[in-house]
Design a protein around this motif. Sequence first.
Motif, short mmCIF file in Angstrom:
data_model
loop_
_atom_site.label_atom_id
_atom_site.label_comp_id
_atom_site.label_asym_id
_atom_site.label_seq_id
_atom_site.Cartn_x
_atom_site.Cartn_y
_atom_site.Cartn_z
N LEU A 148 43.91 32.24 73.64
CA LEU A 148 43.59 33.59 74.11
C LEU A 148 42.24 33.62 74.82
N SER A 149 41.28 32.85 74.30
CA SER A 149 39.97 32.78 74.97
C SER A 149 40.10 32.19 76.36
N ILE A 152 41.79 34.67 78.86
CA ILE A 152 40.89 35.74 79.28
C ILE A 152 39.86 35.20 80.28
N ILE A 155 41.59 34.71 83.67
CA ILE A 155 41.82 35.99 84.35
C ILE A 155 40.53 36.49 85.00
N VAL A 156 39.43 36.42 84.25
CA VAL A 156 38.13 36.88 84.76
C VAL A 156 37.70 36.05 85.98
N THR A 215 50.63 42.13 72.48
CA THR A 215 49.52 41.29 72.93
C THR A 215 49.91 40.42 74.13
N LEU A 219 48.52 40.57 78.24
CA LEU A 219 47.95 39.38 78.87
C LEU A 219 48.80 38.90 80.04
#
Length: 370
Positions: A148-149, A152, A155-156, A215, A219
Amino acid sequence: MKRLTLAEASAILIGTQIGAGVLGLPYALREAGPILGVIVIILTGLLTLLTALFVLEVASKSEGKSLSKLTEEHLGKFGGILMFMSISILAYGALIAYIAGSADILSSLLGIRAEIVAMIFWLVMSLIVFMGLKTSGEAELILNGVLLSAIIISIVLVFGNISPEYIRYANSSAALRGVGVALFAYVSHMVIPELLKGLKDVRITTKAVFVGYLTPMILYALFILAFIGAFGPETPELATKVLEGLYGSLGRWIGLLLPLAAICTSYIGIALSQMDNIREMLGCSKISSWFLAVVPPLAIYFAGLKSFVNALWLAGTFGGVIYAGILPTLMYLKVKKKEVNFHLHIPHGIVYLSGLVFLMVFVYSLASLV
């Protein structure tokens, strides 16, 4: 069996899904455009969440049985065989895709032949599966934190490169062609009876199902918007490979380690469920069912099926639609005729609509092969 926690159960669902979906979705929907791609993934997610709740309701009336056995109980011998075959097609297609994907990633990182690292990956993941549900849940919890980290962060990193030209692009026929992979991105229904068995409480399992489906949905939507919005039709088969061109060696490591973590989490959940599926339907011992769950995908990989997204499309279209859509709907309707004490009360109209949508997707997929 040691009791699962809510976090471990949610992690198994999230890991089983994200490992499948986050890798192939941008490529499968690249010609549809980012906005249509997001719409497809949200609608598909809501439909599969609904049928996952159907599975949970049915499983709560006959606790301890695998999804294939539940189908056999409510839809007869033929229904049980069809569910068993659908799960097997989906599971084997997924596991082949994960072996292929891990081989590409690890060989690129380590400079070792793909066949050698495929064997190493397969052996480590398959041993975790053999150790059982509790060990798998603990492994998933750790891997999900990494996964998950990394998602994210990816995506950023990509969001700032979104192109107005690609954002405006849309192709509805291409969106329909991507539904098979989108479906596959949510198909963890076979895990739900196992989670109910491990949690021993239908209300806690319901919470795990909502967390486990919503979730990934959020994502997936952000991931599709970022990568297709930035790279459009040029999005590669493993979307995160483009990070190297943007951020050099840092991007390369993130872009390869993210899908590797995703593959690991999904391999565990799907192989574990297929092992239980085989053990119940064929009456095998633990070691025999483990062998039958994990060895055939390795053999098929070495026989030549090494395309990641093709394997996902095959599994999602001809395994996922039947197993995650049509059969759960039929089971739920059958059980609802006999049971009045349901945990969730879902209107009949919505149930029939979901079944019709899955049937139309299946017919369209068959027609697209002609």
